[in-house]
Design a protein around this motif. Structure first.
Motif, PDB file in Angstrom:
ATOM      1  N   THR A  66       0.609  -1.230   0.172  1.00 53.34           N
ATOM      2  CA  THR A  66       0.010   0.148   0.093  1.00 53.34           C
ATOM      3  C   THR A  66       0.582   1.068   0.059  1.00 53.34           C
ATOM      4  O   THR A  66       0.585   2.154  -0.804  1.00 53.34           O
ATOM      5  CB  THR A  66      -1.003  -0.055   1.183  1.00 53.34           C
ATOM      6  OG1 THR A  66      -1.827  -1.144   1.108  1.00 53.34           O
ATOM      7  CG2 THR A  66      -1.676   1.322   1.185  1.00 53.34           C
ATOM      8  N   ASP A 112       0.717   3.909  -2.830  1.00 56.01           N
ATOM      9  CA  ASP A 112       0.355   5.252  -2.573  1.00 56.01           C
ATOM     10  C   ASP A 112       1.452   6.178  -3.039  1.00 56.01           C
ATOM     11  O   ASP A 112       1.028   7.197  -3.738  1.00 56.01           O
ATOM     12  CB  ASP A 112       0.411   5.274  -1.081  1.00 56.01           C
ATOM     13  CG  ASP A 112      -0.864   5.020  -0.564  1.00 56.01           C
ATOM     14  OD1 ASP A 112      -1.728   4.682  -1.145  1.00 56.01           O
ATOM     15  OD2 ASP A 112      -0.980   4.859   0.924  1.00 56.01           O
ATOM     16  N   ASP A 168      -4.585  -5.056  -2.242  1.00 55.81           N
ATOM     17  CA  ASP A 168      -4.793  -3.545  -2.398  1.00 55.81           C
ATOM     18  C   ASP A 168      -5.569  -3.474  -3.823  1.00 55.81           C
ATOM     19  O   ASP A 168      -5.199  -3.918  -4.843  1.00 55.81           O
ATOM     20  CB  ASP A 168      -3.551  -2.743  -2.579  1.00 55.81           C
ATOM     21  CG  ASP A 168      -3.669  -1.228  -2.887  1.00 55.81           C
ATOM     22  OD1 ASP A 168      -4.479  -0.573  -3.702  1.00 55.81           O
ATOM     23  OD2 ASP A 168      -3.322  -0.587  -1.678  1.00 55.81           O
ATOM     24  N   GLY A 213      -5.348   3.863  -0.603  1.00 53.87           N
ATOM     25  CA  GLY A 213      -5.395   2.551  -0.575  1.00 53.87           C
ATOM     26  C   GLY A 213      -6.762   1.826  -0.339  1.00 53.87           C
ATOM     27  O   GLY A 213      -7.567   2.215   0.191  1.00 53.87           O
TER      28      GLY A 213
END
Length: 284
Positions: free
Chosen positions: A37, A41, A71, A283
């Motif tokens: 994540t 991101d 994710d 996420g």
């Protein structure tokens, strides 16, 4: 830590979000859902909204298939890399097939031929490649090809076996003539950071002539980090550097090119429509 061992800075955000069509999140250092994540991101913060994380051996295939469930912005491709095919058993094939059948595994790859490294005999590589071609056809999923110093054998085997409906040449490395042959056959060509290397003249010439609708952009991170950061470890966010350089090379508008390659990735891999959270970088 020396600069050569540090990732590049985050680039300017893209005006339109794209997909990194081929990366290796595990090789980039991700181990668990939190790592994945955080990494995605960072990518989403600069407009690389979704990624396809790719396996090169069975352990990586297990990890990639699982990571794609952690994710919503992550999808997977699984196969055994040609350099790992010296001992590719029936049991191994059964496991790859089971993993490749999972819904968030969107391609069979990376598979193909690699005559640069002397890790697996060519005969073993070719047998495994034929098996992966058949698997992609049986599952109805794209075939993601690794082709290093093996253009003609790759071409011959695809013709002999009959290609799946969708063939993606990952990290396309051919010249303009080979690109033309691939385009005429309907194959999709995915360009990595190598297309930004100033000494990759033949590849950069080829990149100008690939039709937009047959083009993808990838990182192959942590490898092949684009100019001017060549040699440093990459992450999926580096795709933003590549597409800007590619737009300049092709004389194209960055937003238009980004929108086109994003649409291509969605079509090629059968990705669902992106959510607002994916685009904004939140996420799952």
């Amino acid at each position: 830590m020396s600069e050569r061992r540090t990732p590049p800075p985050l680039p300017e955000a893209l005006p339109v979000p794209i997909v990194d069509a081929h990366t290796h999140l595990d090789a980039c250092g991700a181990k668990d859902a939190a790592d994945v994540t955080a990494m995605v991101d960072r990518a989403a913060s600069v407009g690389v909204a979704r990624v396809v994380t790719v396996a090169d051996d069975l352990a990586a295939a297990r990890w990639a298939a699982e990571a794609a469930t952690w994710d919503e912005r992550v999808f997977a491709a699984v196969a055994v890399h040609p350099t790992r095919t010296a001992a590719f058993s029936a049991t191994d094939r059964g496991e790859v097939e089971a993993l490749a059948g999972r819904p968030r595994v969107v391609a069979v790859g990376e598979t193909g031929l690699d005559y640069y490294w002397d890790y697996s005999p060519p005969a073993a590589q070719q047998e495994a490649f034929r098996w992966h071609i058949d698997l992609a056809k049986r599952l109805g999923k794209p075939l993601m090809i690794h082709d290093r110093d093996a253009h003609e054998d790759i071409w011959r085997i695809l013709e002999e076996e009959g290609p799946p409906e969708t063939v993606v040449f990952h990290c396309f490395s051919g010249d303009a003539e080979f690109a033309r042959r691939c385009v005429d056959r309907g194959y999709v060509l995915s360009l990595a950071g190598t297309v930004t290397f100033r000494n990759a003249r033949a590849l950069r010439e080829a990149a100008v002539h690939i039709p937009t609708y047959q083009l993808l952009v990838e990182t192959d991170a942590p490898f092949l980090t684009p100019h001017p950061f060549r040699g440093r470890p990459g992450e999926p966010y580096c795709a933003a550097y590549t597409i800007r350089d590619l737009a300049q090379l092709r004389g194209a508008d960055v937003a238009e090119l980004a929108a086109a390659v994003a649409a291509n990735a969605q079509l090629v891999f059968g990705l669902p429509d992106a959510t607002a959270g994916e685009i904004s970088g939140r996420g799952a």
